[in-house]
Design a protein around this motif. Structure first.
Motif, PDB file in Angstrom:
ATOM      1  N   GLY A  97       0.809  -1.206   0.000  1.00  0.00           N
ATOM      2  CA  GLY A  97       0.000   0.000   0.000  1.00  0.00           C
ATOM      3  C   GLY A  97       0.846   1.262   0.000  1.00  0.00           C
ATOM      4  O   GLY A  97       0.544   2.239  -0.700  1.00  0.00           O
ATOM      5  N   PHE A 100       2.430   1.588  -3.546  1.00  0.00           N
ATOM      6  CA  PHE A 100       1.471   2.073  -4.535  1.00  0.00           C
ATOM      7  C   PHE A 100       1.086   3.524  -4.302  1.00  0.00           C
ATOM      8  O   PHE A 100       0.749   4.250  -5.246  1.00  0.00           O
ATOM      9  CB  PHE A 100       0.220   1.200  -4.532  1.00  0.00           C
ATOM     10  CG  PHE A 100       0.381  -0.106  -5.251  1.00  0.00           C
ATOM     11  CD1 PHE A 100       0.805  -0.150  -6.561  1.00  0.00           C
ATOM     12  CD2 PHE A 100       0.097  -1.303  -4.611  1.00  0.00           C
ATOM     13  CE1 PHE A 100       0.966  -1.356  -7.231  1.00  0.00           C
ATOM     14  CE2 PHE A 100       0.239  -2.514  -5.266  1.00  0.00           C
ATOM     15  CZ  PHE A 100       0.677  -2.539  -6.582  1.00  0.00           C
ATOM     16  N   ARG A 108       3.364   1.150 -12.152  1.00  0.00           N
ATOM     17  CA  ARG A 108       2.703   1.184 -10.842  1.00  0.00           C
ATOM     18  C   ARG A 108       1.181   1.226 -10.986  1.00  0.00           C
ATOM     19  O   ARG A 108       0.465   0.455 -10.344  1.00  0.00           O
ATOM     20  CB  ARG A 108       3.177   2.393 -10.045  1.00  0.00           C
ATOM     21  CG  ARG A 108       2.598   2.457  -8.643  1.00  0.00           C
ATOM     22  CD  ARG A 108       2.917   3.774  -7.958  1.00  0.00           C
ATOM     23  NE  ARG A 108       2.230   4.893  -8.601  1.00  0.00           N
ATOM     24  CZ  ARG A 108       2.226   6.140  -8.105  1.00  0.00           C
ATOM     25  NH1 ARG A 108       2.910   6.418  -7.002  1.00  0.00           N
ATOM     26  NH2 ARG A 108       1.576   7.108  -8.726  1.00  0.00           N
ATOM     27  N   ASP A 109       0.666   2.136 -11.818  1.00  0.00           N
ATOM     28  CA  ASP A 109      -0.782   2.291 -11.940  1.00  0.00           C
ATOM     29  C   ASP A 109      -1.429   1.052 -12.557  1.00  0.00           C
ATOM     30  O   ASP A 109      -2.510   0.626 -12.122  1.00  0.00           O
ATOM     31  CB  ASP A 109      -1.102   3.526 -12.783  1.00  0.00           C
ATOM     32  CG  ASP A 109      -0.658   4.820 -12.104  1.00  0.00           C
ATOM     33  OD1 ASP A 109      -0.517   4.805 -10.861  1.00  0.00           O
ATOM     34  OD2 ASP A 109      -0.442   5.822 -12.818  1.00  0.00           O
ATOM     35  N   PHE A 112      -1.532  -1.666  -9.969  1.00  0.00           N
ATOM     36  CA  PHE A 112      -2.585  -1.425  -8.978  1.00  0.00           C
ATOM     37  C   PHE A 112      -3.959  -1.734  -9.567  1.00  0.00           C
ATOM     38  O   PHE A 112      -4.834  -2.261  -8.860  1.00  0.00           O
ATOM     39  CB  PHE A 112      -2.528   0.018  -8.487  1.00  0.00           C
ATOM     40  CG  PHE A 112      -3.545   0.333  -7.433  1.00  0.00           C
ATOM     41  CD1 PHE A 112      -3.451  -0.232  -6.173  1.00  0.00           C
ATOM     42  CD2 PHE A 112      -4.618   1.174  -7.703  1.00  0.00           C
ATOM     43  CE1 PHE A 112      -4.394   0.045  -5.193  1.00  0.00           C
ATOM     44  CE2 PHE A 112      -5.560   1.455  -6.733  1.00  0.00           C
ATOM     45  CZ  PHE A 112      -5.449   0.892  -5.469  1.00  0.00           C
ATOM     46  N   PHE A 160      -5.755  -2.663  -1.488  1.00  0.00           N
ATOM     47  CA  PHE A 160      -6.648  -1.586  -1.933  1.00  0.00           C
ATOM     48  C   PHE A 160      -7.013  -0.668  -0.766  1.00  0.00           C
ATOM     49  O   PHE A 160      -6.968   0.566  -0.887  1.00  0.00           O
ATOM     50  CB  PHE A 160      -7.897  -2.197  -2.559  1.00  0.00           C
ATOM     51  CG  PHE A 160      -8.946  -1.196  -2.954  1.00  0.00           C
ATOM     52  CD1 PHE A 160      -8.789  -0.432  -4.106  1.00  0.00           C
ATOM     53  CD2 PHE A 160     -10.076  -1.022  -2.181  1.00  0.00           C
ATOM     54  CE1 PHE A 160      -9.760   0.500  -4.470  1.00  0.00           C
ATOM     55  CE2 PHE A 160     -11.043  -0.100  -2.545  1.00  0.00           C
ATOM     56  CZ  PHE A 160     -10.892   0.666  -3.686  1.00  0.00           C
ATOM     57  N   ARG A 163      -3.710   1.199   0.615  1.00  0.00           N
ATOM     58  CA  ARG A 163      -3.183   2.153  -0.365  1.00  0.00           C
ATOM     59  C   ARG A 163      -4.022   3.420  -0.369  1.00  0.00           C
ATOM     60  O   ARG A 163      -3.495   4.542  -0.383  1.00  0.00           O
ATOM     61  CB  ARG A 163      -3.158   1.500  -1.741  1.00  0.00           C
ATOM     62  CG  ARG A 163      -2.590   2.391  -2.842  1.00  0.00           C
ATOM     63  CD  ARG A 163      -3.672   3.175  -3.551  1.00  0.00           C
ATOM     64  NE  ARG A 163      -3.138   4.081  -4.543  1.00  0.00           N
ATOM     65  CZ  ARG A 163      -3.853   5.027  -5.142  1.00  0.00           C
ATOM     66  NH1 ARG A 163      -5.152   5.197  -4.830  1.00  0.00           N
ATOM     67  NH2 ARG A 163      -3.303   5.833  -6.040  1.00  0.00           N
TER      68      ARG A 163
END
Length: 279
Positions: A97, A100, A108-109, A112, A160, A163
């Protein structure tokens, strides 16, 4: 926040919350009283009769429970599954988390987004392929295999959640820490983790309750020597349907541990929920 506090201070709302709490606690109280009564008393009358006849209560059932090797072993198996699953989820999800949220690295995006996409994958889809994989690795039927399954399928939601919480930390705080000479690891351990404690506590509660109460995964991935309390109780219900003097205290033990964990962390849990509601 003021509106919420004013609304909760309303007399009708408080009366409704008390009624909901009473309804929620009643089955727990009934199970506790049933676990303290003999099989004859439970067969002859309801648990509420102990309110006028407290002499029915004794700890004989719990003594019998401690003498039941299957249930005591299953209890420790549940602990050995739930605690590592929760700890590993928190450690891995907190690190991921933070990465990210605040670290720049290629893809990275997109990575995620892949994690978010895994949230919609039902557990049932992975049961057969993971069972084959664990069989090839020698993990099928073992406690480590059950732990790894829970960690793998709990990570997408955990990453999720943390992050998004870590991303709401003011950037100025992290930049000030870096200007003072703090490295990423020091910032993570000394700044991000303390600030994210409410979210981490909420995640720990959710993960622990899910793993502790799980039956599907344990039923498929744990053999007789590694099965947790939920599977053992279900097995004893099938074999000894009238064995209430063992089943009632066993069921209460299975229920009371998550309740204790929840109330032990409820302050941090409420902080995490309220923080998320105002961000």
């Amino acid at each position: 926040m003021n509106r919420i506090g004013k609304w909760l201070g309303n007399g009708l709302v408080q009366a409704f919350l008390v009624a909901v709490g009473f309804v929620w606690v009643t089955p727990l109280a009934g199970l506790l009283l049933s676990s303290l009564r003999s099989a004859q008393d439970n067969a002859g009358s309801g648990w509420w009769t102990t309110l006028t006849s407290p002499g029915q209560l004794s700890f004989d059932n719990y003594a019998a429970l401690l003498g039941n090797a299957g249930i005591t072993q299953a209890f420790w198996n549940t602990v050995l599954i739930s605690v590592p699953s929760t700890v590993l989820i928190i450690v891995v999800a907190a690190l991921a988390g933070y990465a990210f949220a605040w670290l720049e690295f290629p893809g990275r995006d997109w990575l995620f987004l892949l994690v978010v996409a895994l949230l919609v994958v039902p557990v049932q889809i992975g049961l057969l392929p993971v069972a084959k994989l664990f069989g090839a690795l020698g993990l099928f039927g073992t406690i480590p295999g059950v732990v790894l399954f829970h960690v793998a399928y709990g990570l997408p939601f955990a990453v999720f959640l943390l992050r998004n919480y870590f991303a709401d930390i003011p950037r100025e705080m992290l930049e000030a820490a870096r200007m003072d000479g703090g490295g990423e690891w020091r910032i993570f351990t000394r700044l991000v983790l303390p600030v994210g404690r409410p979210a981490i506590a909420s995640l720990a509660i959710f993960q622990f309750l899910w793993v502790w109460n799980d039956m599907l995964v344990a039923l498929l991935f744990a053999d007789s020597s590694a099965q947790p309390l939920t599977v053992e109780l279900q097995s004893q219900v099938r074999q000894f349907g009238s064995n209430i003097e063992v089943l009632a205290p066993g069921a209460f033990l299975s229920l009371i541990v998550p309740v204790v964990v929840f109330f032990a962390f409820q302050r941090h849990f409420v902080q995490g929920v309220m923080a998320g509601s105002v961000k």
